[in-house]
Each structure stands twice: as structure tokens, then as C-alpha cells.
Design a protein around this motif. Sequence first.
Motif, PDB file in Angstrom:
ATOM      1  N   ALA A 150       3.192 -43.806 -19.612  1.00 51.00           N
ATOM      2  CA  ALA A 150       2.445 -42.554 -19.640  1.00 51.00           C
ATOM      3  C   ALA A 150       1.014 -42.751 -19.168  1.00 51.00           C
ATOM      4  O   ALA A 150       0.472 -41.937 -18.410  1.00 51.00           O
ATOM      5  N   ALA A 151       0.382 -43.836 -19.607  1.00 45.28           N
ATOM      6  CA  ALA A 151      -0.993 -44.113 -19.190  1.00 45.28           C
ATOM      7  C   ALA A 151      -1.065 -44.347 -17.685  1.00 45.28           C
ATOM      8  O   ALA A 151      -1.966 -43.845 -16.996  1.00 45.28           O
ATOM      9  N   GLY A 152      -0.104 -45.097 -17.146  1.00 39.62           N
ATOM     10  CA  GLY A 152      -0.094 -45.364 -15.710  1.00 39.62           C
ATOM     11  C   GLY A 152       0.127 -44.115 -14.899  1.00 39.62           C
ATOM     12  O   GLY A 152      -0.524 -43.896 -13.868  1.00 39.62           O
ATOM     13  N   MET A 153       1.011 -43.236 -15.346  1.00 38.92           N
ATOM     14  CA  MET A 153       1.285 -42.009 -14.612  1.00 38.92           C
ATOM     15  C   MET A 153       0.129 -41.019 -14.696  1.00 38.92           C
ATOM     16  O   MET A 153      -0.078 -40.205 -13.793  1.00 38.92           O
ATOM     17  N   THR A 154      -0.644 -41.081 -15.785  1.00 36.71           N
ATOM     18  CA  THR A 154      -1.831 -40.229 -15.885  1.00 36.71           C
ATOM     19  C   THR A 154      -2.798 -40.539 -14.747  1.00 36.71           C
ATOM     20  O   THR A 154      -3.471 -39.654 -14.215  1.00 36.71           O
ATOM     21  N   GLU A 155      -2.853 -41.809 -14.354  1.00 35.33           N
ATOM     22  CA  GLU A 155      -3.731 -42.225 -13.261  1.00 35.33           C
ATOM     23  C   GLU A 155      -3.097 -41.983 -11.894  1.00 35.33           C
ATOM     24  O   GLU A 155      -3.749 -42.173 -10.866  1.00 35.33           O
ATOM     25  N   ARG A 156      -1.826 -41.581 -11.866  1.00 36.45           N
ATOM     26  CA  ARG A 156      -1.109 -41.446 -10.603  1.00 36.45           C
ATOM     27  C   ARG A 156      -0.464 -40.069 -10.472  1.00 36.45           C
ATOM     28  O   ARG A 156       0.598 -39.924  -9.888  1.00 36.45           O
ATOM     29  N   ILE A 157      -1.096 -39.047 -10.997  1.00 36.11           N
ATOM     30  CA  ILE A 157      -0.530 -37.700 -10.938  1.00 36.11           C
ATOM     31  C   ILE A 157      -0.224 -37.264  -9.504  1.00 36.11           C
ATOM     32  O   ILE A 157       0.816 -36.653  -9.249  1.00 36.11           O
TER      33      ILE A 157
ATOM     34  N   PHE B 217       3.948 -31.740 -14.126  1.00 36.53           N
ATOM     35  CA  PHE B 217       4.438 -30.644 -13.301  1.00 36.53           C
ATOM     36  C   PHE B 217       4.031 -29.304 -13.917  1.00 36.53           C
ATOM     37  O   PHE B 217       3.568 -28.397 -13.224  1.00 36.53           O
ATOM     38  N   LEU B 218       4.180 -29.175 -15.242  1.00 35.20           N
ATOM     39  CA  LEU B 218       3.758 -27.956 -15.926  1.00 35.20           C
ATOM     40  C   LEU B 218       2.254 -27.752 -15.806  1.00 35.20           C
ATOM     41  O   LEU B 218       1.775 -26.623 -15.654  1.00 35.20           O
ATOM     42  N   LEU B 219       1.500 -28.846 -15.883  1.00 38.06           N
ATOM     43  CA  LEU B 219       0.048 -28.752 -15.731  1.00 38.06           C
ATOM     44  C   LEU B 219      -0.303 -28.201 -14.356  1.00 38.06           C
ATOM     45  O   LEU B 219      -1.191 -27.357 -14.223  1.00 38.06           O
ATOM     46  N   LYS B 220       0.393 -28.643 -13.323  1.00 33.90           N
ATOM     47  CA  LYS B 220       0.148 -28.142 -11.966  1.00 33.90           C
ATOM     48  C   LYS B 220       0.408 -26.640 -11.912  1.00 33.90           C
ATOM     49  O   LYS B 220      -0.359 -25.877 -11.315  1.00 33.90           O
ATOM     50  N   ASN B 221       1.502 -26.188 -12.539  1.00 31.18           N
ATOM     51  CA  ASN B 221       1.796 -24.753 -12.554  1.00 31.18           C
ATOM     52  C   ASN B 221       0.708 -23.964 -13.255  1.00 31.18           C
ATOM     53  O   ASN B 221       0.303 -22.887 -12.807  1.00 31.18           O
ATOM     54  N   ASP B 222       0.217 -24.492 -14.387  1.00 27.26           N
ATOM     55  CA  ASP B 222      -0.859 -23.811 -15.115  1.00 27.26           C
ATOM     56  C   ASP B 222      -2.111 -23.713 -14.253  1.00 27.26           C
ATOM     57  O   ASP B 222      -2.789 -22.686 -14.240  1.00 27.26           O
ATOM     58  N   THR B 223      -2.414 -24.791 -13.543  1.00 24.89           N
ATOM     59  CA  THR B 223      -3.609 -24.800 -12.688  1.00 24.89           C
ATOM     60  C   THR B 223      -3.486 -23.777 -11.575  1.00 24.89           C
ATOM     61  O   THR B 223      -4.429 -23.046 -11.266  1.00 24.89           O
ATOM     62  N   GLU B 224      -2.295 -23.688 -10.974  1.00 26.42           N
ATOM     63  CA  GLU B 224      -2.080 -22.720  -9.897  1.00 26.42           C
ATOM     64  C   GLU B 224      -2.131 -21.296 -10.430  1.00 26.42           C
ATOM     65  O   GLU B 224      -2.681 -20.401  -9.777  1.00 26.42           O
TER      66      GLU B 224
ATOM     67  N   ASP C 212      -5.955 -33.104 -20.758  1.00 30.11           N
ATOM     68  CA  ASP C 212      -5.825 -33.748 -22.070  1.00 30.11           C
ATOM     69  C   ASP C 212      -4.599 -33.235 -22.812  1.00 30.11           C
ATOM     70  O   ASP C 212      -3.887 -34.008 -23.472  1.00 30.11           O
ATOM     71  N   ASP C 213      -4.331 -31.916 -22.712  1.00 29.06           N
ATOM     72  CA  ASP C 213      -3.132 -31.346 -23.337  1.00 29.06           C
ATOM     73  C   ASP C 213      -1.876 -31.980 -22.756  1.00 29.06           C
ATOM     74  O   ASP C 213      -0.941 -32.336 -23.483  1.00 29.06           O
TER      75      ASP C 213
END
Length: 208
Positions: free
Chosen positions: A94-101, A159-166, A185-186
Motif C-alpha cells: 500500500a505504501a509503495g502504491m501510494t507513491e506510484r498512483i 481509482f475511486l479517488l480519481k473519480n472523486d477528483t474528476e 489521505d482518505d
Amino acid sequence: MSTSQSPRSGTRARIIAVALELFSEQGYEKTSLREIADRLGVTKAALYYHFKTKDDIVHGIVATMAAPIDETIAWGEQQTWSPAVRDELVRRFAAGMTERIPLLRFFHENQPALRESPAGLEFKARMAAMARLVHGPGASFDDRLRATMALFSVNSAFFLLKNDTEDASGCQPHGGGSDHAATLDDAVAGALTVALENAARIEPRQGV
């Protein structure tokens, strides 16, 4: 000893970053090497010096951005499976993927083109190796499924975060629902919580 980046490696890093931007913006298949060179401000011949094809660039993207997964796999292969090791694998992933979104978005948005490509198959193999380490030896089908779900819950959160941002950038009205728009952070906290919940249901095995 100098730790500065060589001109060649610096140029490769710039090409990878710009290509990732373009692939994410308009898709892998619709992006040409000429467009990548133009955005970089270099000639196509200069681009060829580092990467001959788009597939070569994608391979470079995966090799560069999947480094945290490789490090986690290398660590996990040196451990004896236990619930504590299982949870630490999930946390490191999870930590690694946070840096590689951007890598996750790139793969999600270009799945048809990348599914059978060498780079796509390499990334799939990395995810399969991670899942095997999370569920450990002798796992049942249900536990293998739980391990896979744990890892993909991390991908799904971003992926959900990207949708929220859009949705936020599109200024959509709030009257259509009560969903809470997530922050990074969420997404990180939610991804880790759901991933660990799935992983915790993997049954410890006797004699492992």
C-alpha cells in the motif's frame, strides 16, 4: 562519490514522465512517438536513442515505477509466512502504491492495449507474486481470492479517488447524493483498512 544523475539517465526519466502523462491523458494507442518528442522538445531521433518503440517506453515506465513492488516481493521471499508477515506485506504494498498512483491510473486507463503486452504481462506477474506471498503456501481457493482482493482494494481506492477528483473539477451539483469526496489521505487510510480486513480472513495454517 557523486550521487548526481547522469545526463542519459536524466533524459530517460524525463521521457518516461512525459510519456506517462500523454498515455494517461489520451491513451496509449492514440499517443505517437512524435507527440512524446514534441512535448519533450527533442527530435524523434533523440528519442530513438533511448527508446526505439512505445513498448520500450512502457517497459521503462513499469521498471521504474514498480520498484516498490519488487522491493516488497524481495523482502517477502526472505520471510517465513505468518499473519504478521502477511500484514506487513500488505502495508508495504500500500505504501509503495501510494507513491506510484500514476502507474495504477495508466494501467487502468489503458487495459485493452496493455493486457497482452510484455510490460502488462510483467506487471500481472508482479501482482501474482505479491498475492502468493500474502496468502502463503498451501492456501485454499478462498484464501487466494482474499489475498488478491486485499491487493486490488489498494488499486481500487486510488481509482475511486480519481473519480472523486474528476467529479469535483467538473463542479457537479451536490443534490444527486451524499457521497463524501475523498482526499488522498482518505484513500490511503481506506485502502489499508480494507486491504488488512481482507487479509485478516486468511486462515493461518498449521506447520507452515
